[in-house]
Design a protein around this motif. Structure first.
Motif, PDB file in Angstrom:
ATOM      1  N   VAL A  17       9.942 -12.930 -10.178  1.00 48.12           N
ATOM      2  CA  VAL A  17      10.065 -14.352  -9.838  1.00 48.12           C
ATOM      3  C   VAL A  17       9.729 -14.624  -8.370  1.00 48.12           C
ATOM      4  CG1 VAL A  17      11.693 -14.881 -11.691  1.00 48.12           C
ATOM      5  CG2 VAL A  17      12.571 -14.204  -9.463  1.00 48.12           C
ATOM      6  N   GLY A  18       9.191 -13.619  -7.685  1.00 53.52           N
ATOM      7  CA  GLY A  18       8.707 -13.830  -6.321  1.00 53.52           C
ATOM      8  C   GLY A  18       9.761 -13.818  -5.238  1.00 53.52           C
ATOM      9  N   ILE A  19      10.888 -13.189  -5.492  1.00 52.12           N
ATOM     10  CA  ILE A  19      11.938 -13.114  -4.469  1.00 52.12           C
ATOM     11  C   ILE A  19      11.724 -11.903  -3.570  1.00 52.12           C
ATOM     12  CG2 ILE A  19      14.421 -12.760  -4.109  1.00 52.12           C
ATOM     13  CD1 ILE A  19      14.784 -14.460  -6.713  1.00 52.12           C
ATOM     14  N   VAL A  20      11.338 -10.789  -4.162  1.00 49.53           N
ATOM     15  CA  VAL A  20      11.046  -9.581  -3.389  1.00 49.53           C
ATOM     16  C   VAL A  20       9.616  -9.145  -3.679  1.00 49.53           C
ATOM     17  CG1 VAL A  20      13.451  -8.793  -3.350  1.00 49.53           C
ATOM     18  CG2 VAL A  20      11.904  -7.943  -5.122  1.00 49.53           C
ATOM     19  N   ARG A  21       9.117  -8.273  -2.824  1.00 52.44           N
ATOM     20  CA  ARG A  21       7.813  -7.657  -3.050  1.00 52.44           C
ATOM     21  C   ARG A  21       7.902  -6.198  -2.648  1.00 52.44           C
ATOM     22  NH1 ARG A  21       3.676  -9.565   1.744  1.00 52.44           N
ATOM     23  NH2 ARG A  21       4.902  -8.744   3.461  1.00 52.44           N
ATOM     24  N   ARG A  22       6.968  -5.432  -3.167  1.00 55.49           N
ATOM     25  CA  ARG A  22       6.908  -4.008  -2.859  1.00 55.49           C
ATOM     26  C   ARG A  22       6.090  -3.796  -1.594  1.00 55.49           C
ATOM     27  NH1 ARG A  22       6.785  -0.627  -8.247  1.00 55.49           N
ATOM     28  NH2 ARG A  22       7.655  -2.180  -9.637  1.00 55.49           N
ATOM     29  N   VAL A  23       6.537  -2.854  -0.789  1.00 52.32           N
ATOM     30  CA  VAL A  23       5.791  -2.423   0.390  1.00 52.32           C
ATOM     31  C   VAL A  23       5.595  -0.924   0.223  1.00 52.32           C
ATOM     32  CG1 VAL A  23       5.790  -2.202   2.898  1.00 52.32           C
ATOM     33  CG2 VAL A  23       6.880  -4.180   1.836  1.00 52.32           C
ATOM     34  N   ALA A  24       4.364  -0.529   0.029  1.00 54.42           N
ATOM     35  CA  ALA A  24       4.074   0.890  -0.172  1.00 54.42           C
ATOM     36  C   ALA A  24       3.520   1.475   1.114  1.00 54.42           C
ATOM     37  CB  ALA A  24       3.076   1.070  -1.308  1.00 54.42           C
ATOM     38  N   GLY A  25       4.182   2.499   1.613  1.00 54.52           N
ATOM     39  CA  GLY A  25       3.700   3.214   2.786  1.00 54.52           C
ATOM     40  C   GLY A  25       2.856   4.400   2.354  1.00 54.52           C
ATOM     41  N   ALA A  26       2.157   4.975   3.294  1.00 52.35           N
ATOM     42  CA  ALA A  26       1.301   6.130   2.996  1.00 52.35           C
ATOM     43  C   ALA A  26       2.162   7.327   2.604  1.00 52.35           C
ATOM     44  CB  ALA A  26       0.445   6.458   4.206  1.00 52.35           C
ATOM     45  N   GLY A  27       2.119   7.702   1.333  1.00 51.19           N
ATOM     46  CA  GLY A  27       2.846   8.872   0.867  1.00 51.19           C
ATOM     47  C   GLY A  27       4.347   8.713   0.838  1.00 51.19           C
ATOM     48  N   GLU A  28       4.840   7.540   1.054  1.00 51.76           N
ATOM     49  CA  GLU A  28       6.279   7.297   1.094  1.00 51.76           C
ATOM     50  C   GLU A  28       6.728   6.605  -0.190  1.00 51.76           C
ATOM     51  OE1 GLU A  28       8.545   8.124   3.537  1.00 51.76           O
ATOM     52  OE2 GLU A  28       6.897   9.261   4.374  1.00 51.76           O
ATOM     53  N   PRO A  29       8.018   6.659  -0.493  1.00 50.33           N
ATOM     54  CA  PRO A  29       8.509   5.931  -1.665  1.00 50.33           C
ATOM     55  C   PRO A  29       8.336   4.423  -1.474  1.00 50.33           C
ATOM     56  CG  PRO A  29      10.309   7.109  -0.545  1.00 50.33           C
ATOM     57  CD  PRO A  29       9.056   7.367   0.213  1.00 50.33           C
ATOM     58  N   THR A  30       8.302   3.721  -2.580  1.00 46.76           N
ATOM     59  CA  THR A  30       8.176   2.263  -2.533  1.00 46.76           C
ATOM     60  C   THR A  30       9.383   1.657  -1.850  1.00 46.76           C
ATOM     61  OG1 THR A  30       6.877   2.245  -4.554  1.00 46.76           O
ATOM     62  CG2 THR A  30       7.970   0.195  -3.966  1.00 46.76           C
ATOM     63  N   ARG A  31       9.104   0.717  -0.998  1.00 49.68           N
ATOM     64  CA  ARG A  31      10.154  -0.044  -0.331  1.00 49.68           C
ATOM     65  C   ARG A  31      10.094  -1.471  -0.837  1.00 49.68           C
ATOM     66  NH1 ARG A  31      12.251   2.486   4.157  1.00 49.68           N
ATOM     67  NH2 ARG A  31      11.261   4.468   4.631  1.00 49.68           N
ATOM     68  N   TYR A  32      11.217  -2.151  -0.774  1.00 51.86           N
ATOM     69  CA  TYR A  32      11.297  -3.541  -1.202  1.00 51.86           C
ATOM     70  C   TYR A  32      11.736  -4.394  -0.024  1.00 51.86           C
ATOM     71  CZ  TYR A  32      11.082  -1.714  -5.950  1.00 51.86           C
ATOM     72  OH  TYR A  32      10.691  -1.070  -7.094  1.00 51.86           O
ATOM     73  N   GLU A  33      11.202  -5.607  -0.002  1.00 54.26           N
ATOM     74  CA  GLU A  33      11.600  -6.584   1.012  1.00 54.26           C
ATOM     75  C   GLU A  33      11.501  -7.965   0.397  1.00 54.26           C
ATOM     76  OE1 GLU A  33       8.885  -6.561   4.304  1.00 54.26           O
ATOM     77  OE2 GLU A  33       7.233  -7.301   3.108  1.00 54.26           O
ATOM     78  N   PHE A  34      12.039  -8.949   1.095  1.00 55.96           N
ATOM     79  CA  PHE A  34      11.943 -10.316   0.618  1.00 55.96           C
ATOM     80  C   PHE A  34      10.501 -10.786   0.701  1.00 55.96           C
ATOM     81  CE2 PHE A  34      16.443 -10.201   1.884  1.00 55.96           C
ATOM     82  CZ  PHE A  34      16.994 -10.586   0.671  1.00 55.96           C
ATOM     83  N   SER A  35      10.127 -11.676  -0.206  1.00 52.69           N
ATOM     84  CA  SER A  35       8.775 -12.214  -0.220  1.00 52.69           C
ATOM     85  C   SER A  35       8.528 -13.048   1.042  1.00 52.69           C
ATOM     86  CB  SER A  35       8.561 -13.069  -1.470  1.00 52.69           C
ATOM     87  OG  SER A  35       9.444 -14.174  -1.454  1.00 52.69           O
ATOM     88  N   VAL A  36       7.268 -13.316   1.283  1.00 51.36           N
ATOM     89  CA  VAL A  36       6.865 -14.032   2.499  1.00 51.36           C
ATOM     90  C   VAL A  36       7.492 -15.419   2.564  1.00 51.36           C
ATOM     91  CG1 VAL A  36       4.867 -15.036   3.690  1.00 51.36           C
ATOM     92  CG2 VAL A  36       4.732 -12.730   2.755  1.00 51.36           C
ATOM     93  N   ASP A  37       7.621 -16.109   1.436  1.00 53.40           N
ATOM     94  CA  ASP A  37       8.195 -17.456   1.497  1.00 53.40           C
ATOM     95  C   ASP A  37       9.695 -17.449   1.787  1.00 53.40           C
ATOM     96  OD1 ASP A  37       8.312 -16.406  -1.130  1.00 53.40           O
ATOM     97  OD2 ASP A  37       8.658 -18.385  -1.973  1.00 53.40           O
ATOM     98  N   ILE A  38      10.340 -16.311   1.665  1.00 50.60           N
ATOM     99  CA  ILE A  38      11.756 -16.202   2.048  1.00 50.60           C
ATOM    100  C   ILE A  38      11.880 -15.650   3.461  1.00 50.60           C
ATOM    101  CG2 ILE A  38      13.927 -14.997   1.556  1.00 50.60           C
ATOM    102  CD1 ILE A  38      13.262 -15.292  -1.417  1.00 50.60           C
ATOM    103  N   LEU A  39      11.161 -14.586   3.756  1.00 46.00           N
ATOM    104  CA  LEU A  39      11.269 -13.923   5.055  1.00 46.00           C
ATOM    105  C   LEU A  39      10.342 -14.530   6.106  1.00 46.00           C
ATOM    106  CD1 LEU A  39      12.579 -11.609   6.629  1.00 46.00           C
ATOM    107  CD2 LEU A  39      10.791 -10.104   5.759  1.00 46.00           C
ATOM    108  N   GLY A  40       9.206 -15.064   5.679  1.00 44.25           N
ATOM    109  CA  GLY A  40       8.185 -15.545   6.610  1.00 44.25           C
ATOM    110  C   GLY A  40       7.070 -14.523   6.713  1.00 44.25           C
ATOM    111  N   HIS A  41       5.890 -14.983   7.131  1.00 40.51           N
ATOM    112  CA  HIS A  41       4.738 -14.087   7.252  1.00 40.51           C
ATOM    113  C   HIS A  41       5.010 -13.091   8.375  1.00 40.51           C
ATOM    114  CE1 HIS A  41       0.593 -12.837   6.885  1.00 40.51           C
ATOM    115  NE2 HIS A  41       0.532 -12.832   8.206  1.00 40.51           N
TER     116      HIS A  41
END
Length: 147
Positions: free
Chosen positions: A68-92
């Motif tokens: 529903v667009g509340i969080v998004r995945r942030v994938a680092g190089a060779g690292e486990p997937t991280r989650y953060e709030f989407s841009v419309d919640i956290l800001g660009h």
């Protein structure tokens, strides 16, 4: 930019309501964990902060929140997937990724610098035919603890 917990709960609650979903206790706990982390976090990091949660529940709720667009995945190089709030919640914003310890942190650019970066990207892409919808800058190096 720090998120305020009450405002974040209000935003998430409204988004879930619009999507016809409930703001359950488990989802509230995930939102609180992400606000508390203050940076993109992995499922193991969230479990470490709140051991009473189950891994399967975390993954299921993250998938629902991502849908529903509340969080998004942030994938680092060779690292486990991280989650953060989407841009419309956290800001660009953008990320720093430590190549030594794997830490990921958010950073925000001044509006003037952001416009300059966007213009440079558009110019660089102008001959490719590619139509960008958004962008994210990931900066790799050593965090303060590792440098």
């Amino acid at each position: 930019m720090g998120l305020r917990l009450a405002e974040t709960h209000d935003l998430v609650s409204a988004r879930l309501r619009e999507a016809g979903q409930l703001y359950t206790k488990g989802r509230r706990e995930l939102v609180e964990l992400l606000v508390r982390a203050g940076r993109p976090a992995t499922i193991p990091e969230m479990l470490e902060l709140r051991p009473s949660l189950t891994q399967s529940s975390l993954y299921r709720n993250m998938t629902d929140l991502e849908g529903v667009g509340i969080v998004r995945r942030v994938a680092g190089a060779g690292e486990p997937t991280r989650y953060e709030f989407s841009v419309d919640i956290l800001g660009h914003h953008h990320h720093t990724l430590c190549t030594v310890c794997g830490a990921v942190a958010d950073f925000f650019m001044a509006p003037r610098a952001e416009r300059s970066l966007e213009a440079s990207l558009n110019e660089a892409l102008s001959t490719t035919g590619f139509q960008p919808s958004s962008y994210r800058l990931d900066v790799f190096g050593a965090c303060p603890d590792c440098s």
